[in-house]
Design an enzyme around this catalytic site. Structure first.
Site, PDB file in Angstrom:
ATOM      1  N   HIS A 165       0.810  -1.226   0.000  1.00  0.00           N
ATOM      2  CA  HIS A 165       0.000   0.000   0.000  1.00  0.00           C
ATOM      3  C   HIS A 165       0.835   1.263   0.000  1.00  0.00           C
ATOM      4  O   HIS A 165       0.326   2.352  -0.242  1.00  0.00           O
ATOM      5  CB  HIS A 165      -0.929   0.007   1.221  1.00  0.00           C
ATOM      6  CG  HIS A 165      -2.053  -0.964   1.070  1.00  0.00           C
ATOM      7  ND1 HIS A 165      -3.285  -0.614   0.583  1.00  0.00           N
ATOM      8  CD2 HIS A 165      -2.119  -2.300   1.311  1.00  0.00           C
ATOM      9  CE1 HIS A 165      -4.064  -1.679   0.541  1.00  0.00           C
ATOM     10  NE2 HIS A 165      -3.382  -2.721   0.977  1.00  0.00           N
ATOM     11  N   ASP A 371       3.598   9.428  -1.156  1.00  0.00           N
ATOM     12  CA  ASP A 371       2.427   8.744  -0.617  1.00  0.00           C
ATOM     13  C   ASP A 371       2.085   7.599  -1.554  1.00  0.00           C
ATOM     14  O   ASP A 371       2.101   7.792  -2.782  1.00  0.00           O
ATOM     15  CB  ASP A 371       1.255   9.743  -0.575  1.00  0.00           C
ATOM     16  CG  ASP A 371       0.254   9.422   0.524  1.00  0.00           C
ATOM     17  OD1 ASP A 371       0.214   8.261   0.977  1.00  0.00           O
ATOM     18  OD2 ASP A 371      -0.489  10.329   0.928  1.00  0.00           O
TER      19      ASP A 371
HETATM   20  P1  ADQ Z   1      -2.758   6.341   4.717  1.00  0.00           P
HETATM   21  O1  ADQ Z   1      -1.372   6.823   4.872  1.00  0.00           O
HETATM   22  O2  ADQ Z   1      -3.510   6.185   5.953  1.00  0.00           O
HETATM   23  O3  ADQ Z   1      -2.844   4.990   3.898  1.00  0.00           O
HETATM   24  P2  ADQ Z   1      -4.739   7.677   2.839  1.00  0.00           P
HETATM   25  O4  ADQ Z   1      -4.688   6.919   1.593  1.00  0.00           O
HETATM   26  O5  ADQ Z   1      -4.877   9.122   2.592  1.00  0.00           O
HETATM   27  O6  ADQ Z   1      -3.426   7.483   3.750  1.00  0.00           O
HETATM   28  O7  ADQ Z   1      -5.951   7.179   3.688  1.00  0.00           O
HETATM   29  C1  ADQ Z   1      -6.371   7.866   4.823  1.00  0.00           C
HETATM   30  C2  ADQ Z   1      -7.777   7.459   5.223  1.00  0.00           C
HETATM   31  O8  ADQ Z   1      -8.024   8.045   6.499  1.00  0.00           O
HETATM   32  C3  ADQ Z   1      -8.835   7.980   4.275  1.00  0.00           C
HETATM   33  O9  ADQ Z   1      -9.788   6.987   4.048  1.00  0.00           O
HETATM   34  C4  ADQ Z   1      -9.442   9.177   5.025  1.00  0.00           C
HETATM   35  O10 ADQ Z   1     -10.812   9.343   4.821  1.00  0.00           O
HETATM   36  C5  ADQ Z   1      -9.193   8.835   6.455  1.00  0.00           C
HETATM   37  N1  ADQ Z   1      -8.980  10.106   7.175  1.00  0.00           N
HETATM   38  C6  ADQ Z   1      -8.036  11.000   6.933  1.00  0.00           C
HETATM   39  N2  ADQ Z   1      -8.170  12.030   7.765  1.00  0.00           N
HETATM   40  C7  ADQ Z   1      -9.216  11.783   8.538  1.00  0.00           C
HETATM   41  C8  ADQ Z   1      -9.845  12.462   9.626  1.00  0.00           C
HETATM   42  N3  ADQ Z   1      -9.392  13.604  10.077  1.00  0.00           N
HETATM   43  N4  ADQ Z   1     -10.874  11.880  10.224  1.00  0.00           N
HETATM   44  C9  ADQ Z   1     -11.315  10.706   9.788  1.00  0.00           C
HETATM   45  N5  ADQ Z   1     -10.781  10.028   8.789  1.00  0.00           N
HETATM   46  C10 ADQ Z   1      -9.733  10.542   8.175  1.00  0.00           C
HETATM   47  C11 ADQ Z   1      -1.912   4.046   3.287  1.00  0.00           C
HETATM   48  C12 ADQ Z   1      -0.904   4.661   2.347  1.00  0.00           C
HETATM   49  C13 ADQ Z   1      -1.623   5.449   1.290  1.00  0.00           C
HETATM   50  C14 ADQ Z   1      -2.613   4.564   0.550  1.00  0.00           C
HETATM   51  C15 ADQ Z   1      -3.499   3.807   1.509  1.00  0.00           C
HETATM   52  C16 ADQ Z   1      -4.347   2.769   0.805  1.00  0.00           C
HETATM   53  O11 ADQ Z   1      -0.002   5.496   3.044  1.00  0.00           O
HETATM   54  O12 ADQ Z   1      -0.718   6.021   0.376  1.00  0.00           O
HETATM   55  O13 ADQ Z   1      -3.433   5.363  -0.278  1.00  0.00           O
HETATM   56  O14 ADQ Z   1      -2.724   3.150   2.500  1.00  0.00           O
HETATM   57  O15 ADQ Z   1      -3.563   1.903   0.073  1.00  0.00           O
END
Ligand code: ADQ
Length: 726
Positions: A165, A371
């Site tokens: 991921h 990311d």
């Molecule tokens: P993350 O680093 O966690 O994931 P991301 O893909 O942006 O990053 O996912 C974050 C999740 O957390 C989203 O579903 C978002 O809605 C939720 N979120 C963010 N801020 C929030 C808040 N303040 N309150 C509630 N929910 C919140 C890792 C990798 C990424 C990759 C994913 C999936 O680092 O690059 O996209 O896995 O593979």
């Protein structure tokens, strides 16, 4: 559809203690939502760590396991000390910063490897305990890179997928990590390795080449007599869910409240509070924007939501202090009694609030320094059923490779980012609309369900065992039968390759000396009654003589052009033709050698070879390609062949290949002789072709071959020969 075993570091549930009682809830993460469909179907299981649930009584523990069982969640219990080292130490302390190219966040001494290995083993134990024949196993992410191979060792026939991921780093950086070989070999236990972008897949392939010396053929790798497929599967979001939420009365009411507070345009930042998300530079850029555009004061506000993350890791605590100091400085410098430039929320928000924020924002800043994908960008787009809003997106998010219509930015260029913030806020309405419509088309067509489907379909295809692949090792019973036939043959003729068949490749031809064990083995075979041994090599007479001159066997140099019969002292060969091409070829090879550090030229009587085993692998391969093209044009009318082999290009007199030894050998042998040929590369395939129907052929190692029988490696080849004299 096969039963699915999902294996991820975390279970898709949250365990908490409410008023003294243990409470278990489904948690709505992106992965959990995406996999909820397949998880709810066909008895699927989710295997993972249940979270930090300490101080459970025995009864509570039993009740928790029962509840998890109802949810088809299998807990992997990891002792607290191991957990810290596995999770905070090796996974998040070393792999996370390295894979995000943030070397400055790496500890001086990487710790936690043993715990990482033990934790992976615990996962392997749980998977094996629940595995049934025919299941599909899908392993997720960097915390479990050793797991695929651990499973392969214990369940050789299992169908195993792995998905990363986070980004895969450039091989120059990956090379720096301790245990790099084990990490790559661990992943190669899978049948299909998935990445978010083609760039990560290329970096992985490049690391395989540089660290393990394993080349890949675009999306295929041959390792350990198996084919491993590589694939690109950009993860999507649950677009239906985000659209419905955004249109709901509750969210719409909340949007009106948020928008009705004042006339400020809203810039949104939503991230886990992680140093990869580019929050500090984003704040610096916003600060510069406020300095440069006093006319925007009181007319714009940034709402930064930061979800607490990995709070027990020191780097994250420091990072939080730095972010909060920047916010304090900016608010202190620019706020008025009526207005503050930043609203900062240090907490997670529920899905209604999240959706309302996405919907209320004029501009969202998604500016990670690196990311894997970034789902926030896609959730924002999925929520904008009104076609409104502007997505500003870092080039270094995986999402950038799909979402070309976003306003792209380089998060390292703070000054330019500040200009981009202004541009995004003032984008003409028609351009804003056109960009968002195009983004929506992309995000809606590749949602999370599409991602799951396409990954699982590829995994089913990659693991279709109904078509026995050309790479499958020969069953032990067949090998045993061959050994019996060899042992009981009246006359036995062994035709053996050398480099890659009996010894590993050396960096230069003259360095590949036979070890003492091999010399003893060949002497014993040579002493066996009614057994003739022929070593057929591409090397020159001198080299072969140095290696085997003292052993009573037949030697063939330069692919059989020269032969020294057992006991003879002189080499016999055909007439060496006039080679008008030679000087010109040598000149070109010298030129390439000068420009390709580590490469070298080997001159033989019927050929000239260019070796690049010691060259930098990708540059060597690139130069080899150039050289082949160049030589093919130059030599199209000459009586030569250009033969490309493992780290070697050879210009060779037409008609010279290992196949030429076959008629000679058969003519010298008694009728009914049992012929066995053993080899590993393309030159040996010529030998095998010439021998078709007249002997048994054995291929050593991976890759394709027309041989009758395959053995996995040089050791196995030697063991097979040794069984004739033991
Ligand atoms: P993350 O680093 O966690 O994931 P991301 O893909 O942006 O990053 O996912 C974050 C999740 O957390 C989203 O579903 C978002 O809605 C939720 N979120 C963010 N801020 C929030 C808040 N303040 N309150 C509630 N929910 C919140 C890792 C990798 C990424 C990759 C994913 C999936 O680092 O690059 O996209 O896995 O593979």
């Amino acid at each position: 559809m096969s039963r699915l075993l999902i294996v991820a570091n975390r279970l898709p549930i949250a365990v908490s203690r409410v008023e003294g009682k243990i409470h278990v809830e489904r948690s709505p993460g992106g992965l959990a939502t995406g996999l909820s469909g397949p998880h709810s179907k066909s008895d699927a299981l989710w295997i993972g760590w249940p979270g930090d649930v300490q101080d459970l009584t025995d009864d509570e523990h039993a009740a928790l396991e029962r509840r998890l069982d109802e949810l088809r969640a299998v807990p992997v219990w990891i002792p607290p000390d191991d957990l810290r080292e596995f999770y905070e130490g090796f996974s998040n302390g070393a792999l996370w910063p390295l894979f995000h190219h943030l070397l400055d966040q790496m500890p001086l001494r990487v710790q936690g490897w043993d715990a990482y290995e033990r934790a992976n083993r615990r996962f392997a134990d749980e998977v094996c305990r629940h595995y049934n024949d025919g299941d599909l196993i899908w392993v997720h992410d960097y915390q479990l890179m050793l797991l695929p191979q651990m499973l392969r060792d214990r369940l050789p026939e299992a169908r195993i997928g792995f998905f990363l991921h986070i980004p895969f780093p450039a091989s120059e950086l990956f090379r720096t990590i301790a245990h790099r070989e084990r990490l790559l070999e661990g992943v190669l236990g899978a049948d299909l390795v998935g990445f978010h972008t083609a760039g990560y897949m290329r970096s992985f392939a490049s690391s395989l080449l540089r660290v393990l010396g394993i080349p890949s053929n675009v999306d295929r790798v041959y390792h350990d007599q198996r084919e491993v497929r590589l694939g690109v599967f950009p993860m999507g979001v649950d677009t239906d869910k985000f659209a419905k939420l955004a249109e709901s009365d509750e969210v719409q009411a909340r949007v009106r409240e948020l928008r009705g507070m004042d006339d400020c345009a809203m810039i949104l930042g939503i991230d886990r509070l992680d140093y990869t998300k580019g929050i500090r530079r984003r704040l610096l850029a916003y600060e510069k924007f406020l300095y440069d555009h006093p006319e925007m004061h009181g007319r714009v506000r940034m709402t930064q939501v930061a979800v607490p993350s990995r709070t027990s890791v020191e780097a994250y605590q420091d990072f939080r202090s730095q972010v909060e100091a920047s916010i304090g400085r900016i608010n202190g410098a620019f706020s008025t009694p009526e207005w503050a430039p930043i609203h900062y929320l240090y907490r997670g928000v529920d899905e209604v609030e999240l959706s309302a924020l996405y919907r209320a924002a004029d501009v969202i800043l998604v500016t990670p320094v690196r990311d894997g994908m970034n789902l926030v960008a896609k959730e924002f787009v999925a929520s904008r059923t009104d076609d409104g809003g502007v997505l500003v997106l870092s080039e270094f998010a995986g999402a950038a490779s799909e979402l070309a219509e976003a306003v792209m930015m380089n998060p390292f260029d703070v000054d330019r980012t500040s200009e981009i913030i202004h541009r995004a806020l003032t984008l003409p309405a028609d351009e804003r609309l056109a960009r968002m419509r195009a983004l929506r088309r992309r995000v809606l067509s590749y949602d999370v369900h599409h991602w799951v489907r396409s990954y699982l379909e590829s995994l089913e295809e990659a693991t279709d065992r109904s078509d026995p692949s050309a790479f499958a090792p020969t069953p032990p019973a067949r090998l045993e039968r061959l050994c019996d036939e060899m042992r009981s043959a009246d006359d036995l003729l062994l035709v053996l390759g050398y480099d890659g068949t009996l010894v590993p490749f050396a960096s230069a031809p003259e360095l590949s000396k036979p070890d003492e064990d091999l010399l003893v083995l060949l002497r014993r075979l040579a002493a066996r009654p009614r057994t003739e041994i022929h070593v057929v090599s591409g090397s020159s007479r001198d080299v072969i003589e140095q290696r085997f001159g003292e052993i009573p066997i037949h030697l063939h140099a330069e692919y059989g052009f020269w032969e020294r019969a057992k006991g003879a002292v002189v080499w016999e060969g055909g007439d060496v033709p006039v080679q008008e091409w030679r000087d010109q070829v040598l000149q070109i090879l010298e030129n390439f050698t000068a420009r390709t550090p580590g490469s070298l030229i080997e001159e033989k009587t019927v050929s000239v070879a260019w070796h690049y085993r010691m060259a930098e692998p990708e540059f060597g391969a690139f130069q080899a390609n150039e050289l082949t093209l160049h030589l093919s044009q130059l030599l199209s009318n000459e009586p030569v062949e250009i033969v490309t082999d493992d780290k070697l290009i050879e210009v060779r007199q037409t008609g010279v290949d290992k196949g030429i030894v076959v008629p000679r050998l058969l003519a010298q042998s008694p009728p009914g002789v049992f012929v066995v040929a053993m080899g590993d590369d393309r030159n040996d395939e010529e030998l095998f072709a010439a021998l078709a129907g007249q002997g048994t052929t054995i291929h050593v190692g991976g890759g394709t071959s027309m041989a009758d029988v395959r053995v996995p490696n040089i050791d196995a080849a030697r063991r097979l020969l040794a069984s004739l004299v033991d």
